[in-house]
Design an enzyme around this catalytic site. Structure first.
Site, PDB file in Angstrom:
ATOM      1  N   ARG A  32       0.818  -1.213   0.000  1.00  0.00           N
ATOM      2  CA  ARG A  32       0.000   0.000   0.000  1.00  0.00           C
ATOM      3  C   ARG A  32       0.852   1.264   0.000  1.00  0.00           C
ATOM      4  NH1 ARG A  32      -5.468  -1.164   3.600  1.00  0.00           N
ATOM      5  NH2 ARG A  32      -6.031  -3.121   2.553  1.00  0.00           N
ATOM      6  N   ASP A 142     -14.764   9.655  10.217  1.00  0.00           N
ATOM      7  CA  ASP A 142     -13.808   8.621   9.849  1.00  0.00           C
ATOM      8  C   ASP A 142     -12.408   9.188   9.973  1.00  0.00           C
ATOM      9  OD1 ASP A 142     -14.109   5.750   8.336  1.00  0.00           O
ATOM     10  OD2 ASP A 142     -12.222   6.721   7.816  1.00  0.00           O
TER      11      ASP A 142
END
Length: 271
Positions: A32, A142
């Site tokens: 990632r 979030d």
């Protein structure tokens, strides 16, 4: 990525954001972050680590790094029984007690790209259609700045809305004028009822209001057990007495010392 580089970056992620980073996640983290290396024309994880931990990196790269490593799996009306319970049982009981004296408040913690808070808002608006005087507000938060911005935009692929009842699709979504895009957007009237913001649940935070319901589902599965209990305790502080906490079906509060009593599977009432 060397073991030392993984230990430094992975350890930082776990300490700051609560996301477990055992050695088995080294390949995932490496994959990632490779996108971030390419974006900045860096040729080593050592160079990336040095930049990330610099004052400039903490200011500019850290939010992008978090966007890259966080998992944001969500769907409309995920765990449908929760929404049925809300509409059929909890809302009628709440409205019988409170009438239209105040707004019904819901917080979606770990809201990802917004499917959960918009699902909640659809259910609440359906209840409002049958109960004059009922009003509500929904807040979604979030960790990832990127997904919060997507939630605000409220644009989704048509395939993402498969679980949305047909009458809800007609009432709460607009199709793209360009039919080749196969996209839908939540209608403005519903978008105005949902507010979004960034929030790191592992840091001390001010409650997004006092809430009648908190959805904190499939969030703590990424945390160590002591951090799970600490997070749920903070969630309890954000729930009005008599309000409810919804957790994911793969999660449990067993053995935790919390001011809650279980009323349905994965649903708890604030004492």
């Amino acid at each position: 990525m060397t073991a030392a580089e993984f230990a430094a970056i992975g350890g930082f992620i776990q300490a700051e954001f609560g996301i477990k980073m055992p050695p088995a996640k080294k390949i995932m983290l490496q994959s990632r972050l490779l996108k971030r290396l390419r974006a900045m024309n860096m040729n080593s994880y050592r160079q990336y680590r040095e930049y990330l931990f610099s004052p400039e990196g903490m200011a500019h790269e850290l939010p992008l790094m978090i966007d890259a490593v966080t998992t944001n799996k969500t769907d409309f009306f995920r765990e449908r029984a929760h929404f049925d319970l809300l509409y059929e049982t909890l809302l009628p009981a709440w409205f019988a007690r409170n009438g239209g004296r105040r707004k019904f408040a819901v917080w979606s913690a770990g809201c990802s790209t917004g499917e959960e808070p918009y699902s909640v808002a659809m259910v609440l608006n359906e209840f409002a259609r049958t109960q004059p005087g009922f009003d509500f507000e929904v807040t979604g938060t979030d960790l990832s700045r990127e997904v919060v911005e997507k939630a605000r935009q409220a644009i989704y692929a048509e395939a993402k809305a498969q679980a949305v009842p047909a009458d809800f699709k007609r009432r709460y979504f607009m199709r793209s004028r360009n039919r080749d895009k196969k996209q839908m957007r939540v209608v403005p009237e519903l978008r105005r009822k949902v507010a979004f913001g960034c929030l790191n649940l592992m840091k001390p935070f001010s409650c997004p209001g006092k809430n009648d319901v908190v959805f904190c589902r499939n969030v703590v599965i990424y945390f160590e057990r002591p951090l799970q209990e600490a997070l749920f305790r903070r969630c309890c502080e954000c729930i009005l007495p008599g309000g409810y906490l919804f957790i994911g079906h793969s999660e449990t509060l067993g053995g935790m010392d919390l001011p809650l009593r279980q009323v349905f599977p994965t649903v708890y009432q604030r004492l």
